[in-house]
Enzyme design. Structure first.
Site, PDB file in Angstrom:
ATOM      1  N   GLU A 173       0.835  -1.210   0.000  1.00  6.59           N
ATOM      2  CA  GLU A 173       0.000   0.000   0.000  1.00  6.59           C
ATOM      3  C   GLU A 173       0.868   1.258   0.000  1.00  6.59           C
ATOM      4  OE1 GLU A 173      -3.043  -0.242  -1.165  1.00  6.59           O
ATOM      5  OE2 GLU A 173      -3.735  -1.420   0.543  1.00  6.59           O
ATOM      6  N   THR A 203       2.923   2.028  -2.032  1.00  4.83           N
ATOM      7  CA  THR A 203       4.237   1.711  -2.599  1.00  4.83           C
ATOM      8  C   THR A 203       4.301   2.048  -4.085  1.00  4.83           C
ATOM      9  OG1 THR A 203       3.326  -0.497  -2.728  1.00  4.83           O
ATOM     10  CG2 THR A 203       4.925  -0.112  -0.988  1.00  4.83           C
ATOM     11  N   ASP A 204       3.132   2.171  -4.730  1.00  4.53           N
ATOM     12  CA  ASP A 204       3.185   2.334  -6.199  1.00  4.53           C
ATOM     13  C   ASP A 204       3.857   3.649  -6.608  1.00  4.53           C
ATOM     14  OD1 ASP A 204       0.914   3.849  -5.453  1.00  4.53           O
ATOM     15  OD2 ASP A 204      -0.394   3.010  -7.008  1.00  4.53           O
ATOM     16  N   GLY A 264     -16.426   5.242  -3.250  1.00  6.66           N
ATOM     17  CA  GLY A 264     -15.924   5.776  -1.978  1.00  6.66           C
ATOM     18  C   GLY A 264     -15.612   4.690  -0.965  1.00  6.66           C
ATOM     19  N   ALA A 265     -15.501   3.429  -1.420  1.00  4.02           N
ATOM     20  CA  ALA A 265     -15.271   2.318  -0.496  1.00  4.02           C
ATOM     21  C   ALA A 265     -13.838   1.808  -0.584  1.00  4.02           C
ATOM     22  CB  ALA A 265     -16.249   1.185  -0.795  1.00  4.02           C
ATOM     23  N   GLY A 266     -12.988   2.534  -1.290  1.00  4.35           N
ATOM     24  CA  GLY A 266     -11.591   2.107  -1.420  1.00  4.35           C
ATOM     25  C   GLY A 266     -11.452   0.896  -2.332  1.00  4.35           C
ATOM     26  N   LEU A 267     -12.419   0.705  -3.231  1.00  2.00           N
ATOM     27  CA  LEU A 267     -12.391  -0.471  -4.110  1.00  2.00           C
ATOM     28  C   LEU A 267     -12.128  -0.087  -5.570  1.00  2.00           C
ATOM     29  CD1 LEU A 267     -15.393  -2.356  -2.438  1.00  2.00           C
ATOM     30  CD2 LEU A 267     -12.942  -2.785  -2.114  1.00  2.00           C
ATOM     31  N   ASP A 321      -4.179   0.802  -9.138  1.00  2.00           N
ATOM     32  CA  ASP A 321      -5.605   0.498  -9.319  1.00  2.00           C
ATOM     33  C   ASP A 321      -5.922   0.240 -10.792  1.00  2.00           C
ATOM     34  OD1 ASP A 321      -5.595   1.178  -6.666  1.00  2.00           O
ATOM     35  OD2 ASP A 321      -6.538   3.131  -6.964  1.00  2.00           O
TER      36      ASP A 321
HETATM   37  C1  GLA Z   1      -5.067   4.613  -4.048  1.00  2.00           C
HETATM   38  C2  GLA Z   1      -4.292   5.032  -5.286  1.00  2.00           C
HETATM   39  C3  GLA Z   1      -3.256   3.972  -5.649  1.00  2.00           C
HETATM   40  C4  GLA Z   1      -2.403   3.579  -4.451  1.00  2.00           C
HETATM   41  C5  GLA Z   1      -3.297   3.290  -3.246  1.00  2.00           C
HETATM   42  C6  GLA Z   1      -2.503   3.034  -2.007  1.00  2.00           C
HETATM   43  O1  GLA Z   1      -5.863   3.500  -4.312  1.00  2.00           O
HETATM   44  O2  GLA Z   1      -5.149   5.224  -6.371  1.00  2.00           O
HETATM   45  O3  GLA Z   1      -2.450   4.427  -6.714  1.00  2.00           O
HETATM   46  O4  GLA Z   1      -1.449   4.565  -4.172  1.00  2.00           O
HETATM   47  O5  GLA Z   1      -4.190   4.337  -2.984  1.00  2.00           O
HETATM   48  O6  GLA Z   1      -1.749   1.885  -2.127  1.00  2.00           O
END
Ligand code: GLA
Length: 377
Positions: free
Chosen positions: A28, A30-31, A117-120, A167
């Protein structure tokens, strides 16, 4: 989908494209540090029915937005020009044009089962579905990773969110039965078998219902902090720092940057460890790595929240193998790896814990690694 498209746009679509949301198993933040990540696609998809137009109009409609058709001119697309959900599809067309592709108009109708908005990664799913549709409608011949980069460009340059590419790569390149091992600097990706069910395990997603918003500045601030730390350490990106170098780098950096570096360096190591376990078929061994990743995001990177911590603590108390928040942070979803036989009781316990804490009921569902973006009709 087709019927809705005909109703809105007055003709049949040329095709229908699908792109999934994702959960990240580990890796997480790290990208954008040139590092590693390990997402899977989830079965929830964004669908785009599309028809090529011979003029320059881009006409957008969403089943979720429920508003009127957004009618744009492809030649007028510029960052900031669209501020609603339409910024994502319009951004893709803008990014294709910016990259020199000869694209013109289209009619689009969007429908999605990826919670927003759910982090998905609902925005990446939307971008990728549109990018794949345009790729086919205009015969661009771009590869899935190239379409992921176009989608990221749309989000960075047009929608104004400074995200990395995880993502979009997940939505574009994942395959069923596998996690996607991303090496961002090398620009490579590899499918690593991941089939929790075959080991009698379940991967649960718990949407805490705490809405996160990557555009609110916190994400950009974290990214800037990591980039500043890399500059001070004289490396191109935090990817270049090894765990053995951490004690020395910690002595060089201002105190507020130390925990950021600590998280990124240990997180990259956790991805490598997770991948080696999965390659050896040891899915259960992922558990402690997930939990260590959560502790690092909570204590060092400081992007968890009470609701996510409550899910993780309750899940572990119920015998989960591991649990962690996934995605950008500040709410969103938690993933839990648990023995199949304990999944129901664990879900009930999480729901009960939310009720006692006075939080709105969380949304729980199991996921298996699903397919990346594709044409479905
Ligand atoms: C979001 C961003 C991704 C990544 C994550 C954390 O989803 O869109 O590029 O940085 O947060 O790992």
């Amino acid at each position: 989908m087709k019927e809705a498209f005909r109703h809105i746009h007055g003709a049949s679509p040329d095709g229908i494209w699908a792109a999934p949301g994702r959960v990240n198993l580990i890796g997480e933040h790290t990208d954008y540090n040139d590092g590693f990540a390990l997402p899977i696609a989830i079965p929830q998809n964004t669908l785009v029915a599309a028809r090529r137009r011979e003029d320059r109009r881009l006409r957008l409609h969403s089943a979720q937005g429920d508003g009127p058709v957004i009618d744009l001119d492809v030649d007028d697309l510029a960052p900031g020009a669209v501020t609603t959900w339409g910024a994502y599809p319009a951004g893709v067309v803008w990014a294709l044009r910016e990259a020199g592709h000869a694209v013109a108009g289209a009619d689009l109708h969007v429908d999605s089962t990826v919670p927003t908005g759910a982090g998905l990664s609902s925005s990446a799913a939307l971008e990728c579905a549109v990018a794949f549709a345009y790729n086919d409608l205009y015969g661009l011949g771009l590869s899935a990773p190239a379409l992921a980069l176009i989608s990221q460009r749309a989000e960075n340059g047009f929608a104004g969110v400074p995200c990395g590419v995880m993502d979009q790569m997940a939505s574009a390149c994942c395959t069923p039965g596998a996690a996607l091992h991303l090496d961002i600097r090398a620009g490579t990706h590899e499918q690593v078998p991941f089939a929790p069910e075959s080991e009698g395990l379940r991967l649960l997603v718990v949407d805490t219902r705490v809405k996160h918003d990557l555009g609110d500045g916190a994400y950009a601030a974290l990214r800037a902090g990591c980039e500043q730390a890399a500059r001070l350490l004289g490396v191109a990106a935090l990817r270049d720092i090894s765990p053995a170098e951490l004690p020395a780098t910690n002595r060089t950096l201002p105190a507020h940057l130390v925990p950021l570096v600590q998280h990124i360096v240990t997180e990259n190591a956790r991805v490598a460890e997770a991948v080696s376990h999965l390659r050896a078929g040891r899915v259960a061994a992922l558990g402690p790595i997930l939990s260590a990743g959560h502790a690092s995001l909570r204590d060092d990177f400081r992007i968890s929240c009470d609701e996510s911590d409550l899910v993780v603590d309750t899940a572990l108390a119920q015998g989960a193998l591991g649990a962690r928040m996934t995605g950008g942070g500040f709410g969103g979803s938690v993933i839990v790896l648990v023995d199949e036989g304990r999944a129901q009781a664990l879900g009930d316990a999480v729901t009960a814990a939310f009720r006692s804490a006075g939080y709105p009921a969380p949304h729980l569902f199991p996921v298996s690694p699903a397919s990346g973006a594709r044409r479905i009709e």
